[in-house]
Design an enzyme around this catalytic site. Structure first.
Site, short mmCIF file in Angstrom:
data_model
loop_
_atom_site.label_atom_id
_atom_site.label_comp_id
_atom_site.label_asym_id
_atom_site.label_seq_id
_atom_site.Cartn_x
_atom_site.Cartn_y
_atom_site.Cartn_z
N CYS A 63 0.91 -1.22 0.04
CA CYS A 63 0.17 -0.20 -0.32
C CYS A 63 0.97 1.35 0.12
O CYS A 63 1.81 1.40 0.58
CB CYS A 63 -0.83 0.03 1.30
SG CYS A 63 -1.93 1.31 1.42
N CYS A 67 0.80 4.70 7.05
CA CYS A 67 0.04 4.25 8.33
C CYS A 67 1.24 3.63 9.45
O CYS A 67 1.49 2.52 8.82
CB CYS A 67 -1.16 3.54 8.33
SG CYS A 67 -2.08 4.30 6.85
N CYS A 70 0.72 -0.12 10.33
CA CYS A 70 0.11 -1.19 9.39
C CYS A 70 1.07 -1.96 8.67
O CYS A 70 2.36 -1.55 8.17
CB CYS A 70 -0.68 -0.44 8.22
SG CYS A 70 -1.50 -1.72 7.31
N CYS A 107 -16.63 -8.97 5.72
CA CYS A 107 -15.83 -7.77 5.49
C CYS A 107 -14.62 -7.86 4.65
O CYS A 107 -13.57 -8.71 5.10
CB CYS A 107 -15.36 -6.93 6.80
SG CYS A 107 -16.68 -6.84 7.95
N CYS A 139 -19.45 -5.79 3.66
CA CYS A 139 -18.78 -4.46 4.22
C CYS A 139 -17.31 -4.78 3.39
O CYS A 139 -16.66 -5.71 3.24
CB CYS A 139 -18.41 -4.73 5.53
SG CYS A 139 -17.17 -3.57 6.26
N CYS A 199 -19.28 2.41 8.93
CA CYS A 199 -18.48 1.67 9.88
C CYS A 199 -17.28 2.59 10.06
O CYS A 199 -16.31 2.77 9.19
CB CYS A 199 -18.19 0.43 9.57
SG CYS A 199 -17.01 -0.47 10.62
N ARG A 271 -17.61 -2.50 18.28
CA ARG A 271 -17.18 -3.69 17.82
C ARG A 271 -15.78 -3.67 18.82
O ARG A 271 -14.82 -2.82 18.48
CB ARG A 271 -16.80 -3.88 16.56
CG ARG A 271 -16.13 -5.12 15.99
CD ARG A 271 -16.12 -5.68 14.56
NE ARG A 271 -17.32 -5.45 13.93
CZ ARG A 271 -17.84 -4.59 13.18
NH1 ARG A 271 -16.67 -3.55 12.86
NH2 ARG A 271 -18.89 -4.37 12.78
#
Ligand code: SAM
Ligand code: DTB
Ligand code: SF4
Length: 333
Positions: A63, A67, A70, A107, A139, A199, A271
């Site tokens: 990616c 972040c 991550c 998801c 999702c 979400c 969650r």
């Protein structure tokens, strides 16, 4: 209020809490806070039910975003192996296994900075249609989307779009610099305009302080309308990421954050998300009492481990909670 089969009720128009009110909640004695949150929880949801989502990483690693937490960022050298977008058949086979194992929402996560129009996006739209046709809620979490892409997701029947704010605005640029907090809000706005459920949540343990956690919950609680689903993650430290050596956040801060989210966003599914592998059953029980009513099930999150389905089924049985669709377990052994 009458709960539906999943124990949810229509999201009420909650009185909005400002930052000072949310900070004050955070600073209450823990058990007072949990008692209040449990009371709010019971007024809005059937406290016996825990919604069970299952994740699948449909495109892994490489990616462009940086972040700091991550495993999938191309900016960090982590053990995660890059994998291209999976085929629709493979994804639907995994969705079927998830459904058979007791999940009611599937998801799909992609390590993309943003959605790009083209065959890969078209394939994700097919996956969504396939997941819905199995009777699962759908999702996806695909990074940033524009208005047109959000409409196409909605037209494919997508139920939820996950896009986390991750941390308080004032801490955001310590965690990621390749996008801004407002970029995140902009995508959430596009998702909402297209009519999908939102979400959005965050991660604890990124080096933020309690006021910055309050800042995050304030942002989430003041989205208009409020998110239907609020994942609270604890950082899963990943070797090779800048945050791999962060001090583990105390379990009581997870309980506090769940409780504050429950009070401030009463109609949402809150969650208890990443980080359960490292949490004791006692700590998770406190989170359920404080208003958590959703978990991720299955042995893996996206790239990191999660408690096994059988240990979760046993834990829920011990606590007298019903995982929607989870296999039945005898309580108490
Ligand atoms: N690329 C998309 C995005 O960032 O929105 C979707 C995938 S991304 C992995 C989804 C979310 O997973 C992140 O927003 C973050 O909240 C959470 N996450 C990622 N790595 C994590 C970690 N190591 N510990 C806890 N949560 C994590
Ligand atoms: C969310 O809030 N947590 C999930 C889901 N939304 C996409 C992701 C957790 C990822 C944990 C680290 C990993 O497995 O890579
Ligand atoms: Fe990871 Fe998503 Fe950030 Fe990419 S955008 S590095 S997948 S959290």
């Amino acid at each position: 209020m009458t709960p539906n089969a999943l124990g949810a009720v229509a999201s009420p128009q909650a009185a909005r809490l400002d930052r000072a009110a949310i900070q004050a909640l955070y600073n209450r004695p823990l058990l007072e806070l949990v008692f209040e949150a449990a009371t709010v929880h019971r007024a809005h949801h059937d406290p016996q039910y825990v919604q069970c989502s299952q994740l699948l990483s449909i495109k892994t690693g490489g990616c462009q975003e940086n972040c700091g937490y991550c495993s999938q960022s191309a900016h960090h050298k982590t053990p995660v192996k890059r994998e291209p977008l999976m085929s629709t058949e493979e994804v639907l086979a995994a969705a079927k296994r998830a459904k058979d194992g007791g999940a009611d929402r599937f998801c799909m996560g992609a390590a993309w900075r943003e959605v790009k129009d083209g065959p890969d996006f078209d394939r994700v739209l097919d996956m969504i249609e396939g997941v819905n046709s199995m009777g699962l809620e759908s999702c996806v979490t695909l990074g940033m989307v524009n208005e047109d892409q959000a409409s196409r997701l909605a037209d494919a029947g997508l139920d939820y779009y996950n896009h986390n704010l991750d941390t308080g605005r004032s801490h955001y640029d310590k965690i990621v610099t390749t996008r801004t907090f407002d970029d995140r809000l902009n995508t959430l706005g596009n998702v909402r305009k297209a009519g999908m459920s939102v979400c959005a949540g965050g991660i604890l343990g990124l080096g933020e302080d309690r006021d910055q956690r309050a800042e995050l919950i304030t942002e989430l609680a003041n989205l208009e309308p409020q998110p239907e689903s609020v994942p609270i993650n604890a950082l899963v430290p990943v070797e090779g990421t800048p945050l791999s050596e962060q001090q583990v956040v105390d379990w009581t801060e997870m309980v506090r954050t769940v409780a504050v989210a429950r009070i401030a966003i009463p109609g949402a599914r809150v969650r208890l998300s990443a980080g359960r592998q490292e949490m004791s059953e006692e700590a998770q029980a406190m989170c359920f009492l404080a208003g958590a009513n959703s978990i991720f099930v299955g042995d893996e999150l996206l790239t990191t481990p999660n408690p096994s389905q059988s240990s979760d089924a046993a834990m829920l049985a011990k606590l007298g909670l019903k995982g929607v669709g989870m296999p039945k377990q005898a309580p108490g052994k």
